[in-house]
Design a protein around this motif. Structure first.
Motif, PDB file in Angstrom:
ATOM      1  N   GLY A  69       0.770  -1.229   0.000  1.00  0.00           N
ATOM      2  CA  GLY A  69       0.000   0.000   0.000  1.00  0.00           C
ATOM      3  C   GLY A  69       0.799   1.276   0.000  1.00  0.00           C
ATOM      4  N   LYS A 170      -3.658   6.602   0.352  1.00  0.00           N
ATOM      5  CA  LYS A 170      -3.035   6.355  -0.933  1.00  0.00           C
ATOM      6  C   LYS A 170      -2.673   7.695  -1.550  1.00  0.00           C
ATOM      7  N   ALA A 203      -1.527   3.105   4.340  1.00  0.00           N
ATOM      8  CA  ALA A 203      -2.608   2.237   3.874  1.00  0.00           C
ATOM      9  C   ALA A 203      -3.250   1.536   5.062  1.00  0.00           C
TER      10      ALA A 203
END
Length: 413
Positions: A69, A170, A203
């Motif tokens: 992530g 993100k 993430a």
């Protein structure tokens, strides 16, 4: 696996810390990526515990940071995208380039001889959620700077430099650049330099499209010009500087009123049909730094109060010595339409309005009576809409530090 590995695996977090250019990374791959938690420490990237990945591995077959992530390439691309923005905020005293472990500032080069430093930190609060719902993020950075630098100038300090912290689940390069562009704009309005910051891609901690911002500002003031909050005297004239709107406080209540009454941020603002509700509520916080510094130069200012959370009732007492009261006539200015709409639609009582919102007054200025005319003229010439609000007087027994006369006469409901 030792105890600390187990605790981290239980949390299942992905944590990344990055100074704008130089990365030093410490992270756990979340449990859904690997059968066991993996701890890496840059730059050696030595795995302490590692088992076979369940999926999303790297091209070599092992787990990757990107699959977990965190996209280092996106972070580096953001750094390159914002370099011109950061450079545009340069000012005398900046002594470092973007990408080091910390920013440097030379007080002597900025012209100071016997300075005291002033520091402030703040965020934008749940105004971020309205920016997300409305799809407009370009001015949120101005809010971030304003909330910090306006707190510095009340101490007589000139903002010198600023650092930001952006955290998201993100990282999107274009969106990140838009946010930093707003921060750079705010820095230029305040005359301070953006000398560094932190971008954290976490993430699992932030949902899609969600982010948070925090800002840190440092300023300086010559020791003999410091405003300590005890300079006000009976007879001082109280001026209010008009706000640009809601600024960055009270948005939890704003959102509740909007949601309870099923308003659409994309629809026309009920109090201003020339723009959408989202745009109107997101009007950026006014930065009062340059005008207030000019007023200070007259020698007639006895204090400033930045009207943030707590409104007029909670912020003015912070610059009044014990035994003094600020007597303000609320008939001195019309309640702006956005506040009138909130009060009426949410059935918010006048006292609650006055301790939640700025109600049209973003900065309060206390001026010596003999210098009040000069102070008002300088502020007006600097572009401020100046409103005489009242005077400072000695408090009666048991009297509050702020008295809002005629509060119920003109403010709904």
């Amino acid at each position: 696996m030792n105890k600390i590995d187990a605790n981290w695996r239980f949390l299942g977090l992905v944590i990344k810390f990055r100074h704008y250019k130089t990365s030093r990374i410490h992270y756990l791959a979340p449990c859904k990526v690997c059968e066991e938690a993996i701890y890496h420490s840059a730059p050696k990237e030595e795995a302490i515990t590692q088992k076979s990945p369940k999926g999303g591995g790297s091209s070599s077959g092992g787990a990757s940071y990107k699959a977990a992530g965190v996209d280092i390439d996106a972070g580096n691309a953001l750094v390159e995208a914002i370099k011109p923005l950061v450079k545009s905020t340069d000012r005398p005293g900046v002594a470092s380039e973007l990408g080091g472990f910390g920013g440097l500032f030379d007080l002597k080069a900025a012209g100071y001889t016997d300075p005291m430093l002033a520091a402030a930190t703040d965020g934008v609060g749940t105004k971020l959620l309205i920016a997300g719902a409305a799809g407009h993020h370009e001015t949120i950075g101005i809010d971030l700077v304003a909330m910090c630098v306006n707190d510095l100038v009340v101490q007589g300090a000139e903002p010198l430099f600023f650092l930001d912290y952006l955290a998201t689940g993100k990282l999107e390069v274009d969106a990140g650049r838009e946010l930093i562009a707003g921060i750079a704009d705010g820095c230029k309005q305040a005359g301070c330099a953006l000398i560094g910051g932190e971008t954290a891609e976490m993430a699992g901690l932030y949902g899609p499209g969600h982010y948070d911002l925090a800002g840190f500002a440092v300023g300086a003031v010559e020791r003999d010009r410091l405003l300590r909050g005890d300079e006000a005297k009976p007879g001082d004239v109280i001026f209010g500087l008009a706000s640009s709107g809601l600024h960055s406080n009270g948005f939890s209540l704003v959102r509740r009123i909007v949601e309870d009454n099923s308003y659409d941020y994309a629809g026309a603002a009920p109090f201003d049909d020339s723009q959408s509700l989202g745009r109107a509520l997101l009007e950026p916080t006014r930065i009062y730094v340059k005008s207030c510094l000019k007023a200070l130069a007259t020698g007639g200012v006895h204090g400033f109060a930045h009207i943030t959370g707590g409104g007029l009732l909670e912020n003015i007492p912070r610059v009044l010595p014990a035994g003094l009261t600020a007597a303000i006539d609320t008939n001195a200015w019309p309640l702006p339409s956005v506040f009138r709409w909130l009060a009426k639609t949410g059935a918010v009582m006048p006292q609650e309005m006055a301790r939640t919102f700025n109600c049209g007054i973003g900065m309060v200025v206390l001026a010596a009576p003999g210098d009040a005319g000069d102070v008002e003229a300088v502020l007006s010439k600097a572009g401020e809409y100046v409103i005489p609000l009242g005077t400072v007087r000695e408090s009666s027994v048991g009297e509050d530090a702020v008295i809002l006369d005629n509060l119920g006469d003109g403010w709904p409901p």
